[in-house]
Scaffold this motif. Structure first.
Motif, PDB file in Angstrom:
ATOM      1  N   GLU A   1       0.831  -1.212   0.000  1.00 49.68           N
ATOM      2  CA  GLU A   1       0.000   0.000   0.000  1.00 49.68           C
ATOM      3  C   GLU A   1       0.864   1.260   0.000  1.00 49.68           C
ATOM      4  O   GLU A   1       0.592   2.212  -0.734  1.00 49.68           O
ATOM      5  CB  GLU A   1      -0.926  -0.007   1.220  1.00 49.68           C
ATOM      6  CG  GLU A   1      -1.837   1.198   1.289  1.00 49.68           C
ATOM      7  CD  GLU A   1      -2.773   1.170   2.491  1.00 49.68           C
ATOM      8  OE1 GLU A   1      -3.297   2.250   2.832  1.00 49.68           O
ATOM      9  OE2 GLU A   1      -3.000   0.102   3.083  1.00 49.68           O
TER      10      GLU A   1
ATOM     11  N   TRP B   1       1.155   4.001  -2.890  1.00 49.47           N
ATOM     12  CA  TRP B   1       0.853   5.392  -2.550  1.00 49.47           C
ATOM     13  C   TRP B   1       1.981   6.319  -3.024  1.00 49.47           C
ATOM     14  O   TRP B   1       1.737   7.375  -3.591  1.00 49.47           O
ATOM     15  CB  TRP B   1       0.661   5.532  -1.030  1.00 49.47           C
ATOM     16  CG  TRP B   1       0.503   6.935  -0.568  1.00 49.47           C
ATOM     17  CD1 TRP B   1      -0.660   7.656  -0.527  1.00 49.47           C
ATOM     18  CD2 TRP B   1       1.529   7.819  -0.095  1.00 49.47           C
ATOM     19  NE1 TRP B   1      -0.412   8.932  -0.063  1.00 49.47           N
ATOM     20  CE2 TRP B   1       0.934   9.047   0.209  1.00 49.47           C
ATOM     21  CE3 TRP B   1       2.904   7.675   0.103  1.00 49.47           C
ATOM     22  CZ2 TRP B   1       1.642  10.134   0.700  1.00 49.47           C
ATOM     23  CZ3 TRP B   1       3.620   8.756   0.583  1.00 49.47           C
ATOM     24  CH2 TRP B   1       2.990   9.975   0.881  1.00 49.47           C
TER      25      TRP B   1
ATOM     26  N   ASN C   1       3.730  10.471  -5.809  1.00 49.54           N
ATOM     27  CA  ASN C   1       2.806  11.219  -4.974  1.00 49.54           C
ATOM     28  C   ASN C   1       3.362  12.620  -4.691  1.00 49.54           C
ATOM     29  O   ASN C   1       4.477  12.750  -4.178  1.00 49.54           O
ATOM     30  CB  ASN C   1       2.570  10.471  -3.662  1.00 49.54           C
ATOM     31  CG  ASN C   1       1.408  11.023  -2.904  1.00 49.54           C
ATOM     32  OD1 ASN C   1       1.360  12.196  -2.587  1.00 49.54           O
ATOM     33  ND2 ASN C   1       0.457  10.159  -2.600  1.00 49.54           N
TER      34      ASN C   1
ATOM     35  N   LYS D   1       1.024   8.431   5.521  1.00 49.34           N
ATOM     36  CA  LYS D   1       0.709   9.018   4.214  1.00 49.34           C
ATOM     37  C   LYS D   1       0.510  10.529   4.280  1.00 49.34           C
ATOM     38  O   LYS D   1       0.167  11.148   3.265  1.00 49.34           O
ATOM     39  CB  LYS D   1      -0.554   8.380   3.651  1.00 49.34           C
ATOM     40  CG  LYS D   1      -0.406   6.922   3.297  1.00 49.34           C
ATOM     41  CD  LYS D   1      -1.738   6.427   2.791  1.00 49.34           C
ATOM     42  CE  LYS D   1      -1.761   5.005   2.434  1.00 49.34           C
ATOM     43  NZ  LYS D   1      -3.083   4.591   1.941  1.00 49.34           N
TER      44      LYS D   1
ATOM     45  N   GLU E   1      -1.807  12.254   5.573  1.00 52.95           N
ATOM     46  CA  GLU E   1      -3.175  12.652   5.292  1.00 52.95           C
ATOM     47  C   GLU E   1      -3.649  13.630   6.363  1.00 52.95           C
ATOM     48  O   GLU E   1      -3.394  13.425   7.543  1.00 52.95           O
ATOM     49  CB  GLU E   1      -4.099  11.430   5.232  1.00 52.95           C
ATOM     50  CG  GLU E   1      -3.798  10.540   4.057  1.00 52.95           C
ATOM     51  CD  GLU E   1      -4.621   9.268   4.030  1.00 52.95           C
ATOM     52  OE1 GLU E   1      -5.409   9.029   4.958  1.00 52.95           O
ATOM     53  OE2 GLU E   1      -4.459   8.506   3.070  1.00 52.95           O
TER      54      GLU E   1
END
Length: 118
Positions: A34, A38, A68, A114, A116
């Motif tokens: 993952e 990402w 990203n 990540k 976020e």
């Protein structure tokens, strides 16, 4: 300047070490995948193909479908060097990935890894 050895190292040769590091700390291979997806924009099937073809790190990052844009928020020290001070692009990308795996192994939640904001 001579290229670092990591450029010609296959992603497939390092990938199992990422997985082992994560699994030792109770995380899963799917978590590693993952994070790689990402960071790079590879699909799972593309990631498996890169591993099967033993693609080197330079090509792995050069052909990444969509790096990203928030990866520049990844900061800190890895292998004694501040990531944000690494000038060589490929080496910086490798260290971004190393840092993500370190954070995964330290038990950080995926949303924090990540970067976020939600």
């Amino acid at each position: 300047m001579a290229k670092h050895r990591i450029y010609t190292t296959s992603f497939a040769s390092v990938y199992p070490h990422y997985v082992t590091k994560a699994e030792r700390k109770g995380r899963q291979q799917s978590d590693v995948d993952e994070l790689v997806r990402w960071l790079t924009g590879y699909s799972q099937s593309q990631l498996l193909e890169v591993i099967e073809q033993r693609t080197d790190f330079e090509t792995f990052f050069a052909k990444a479908p969509a790096m990203n844009p928030t990866r520049s928020l990844i900061k800190g020290v890895i292998c004694g060097v501040r990531i944000e001070e690494i000038e060589e692009e490929i080496m910086r990308e490798v260290r971004y990935l190393d840092k993500l795996i370190d954070e995964l192994a330290k038990g950080k939640p995926m949303t924090k890894i990540k970067r976020e904001t939600n």
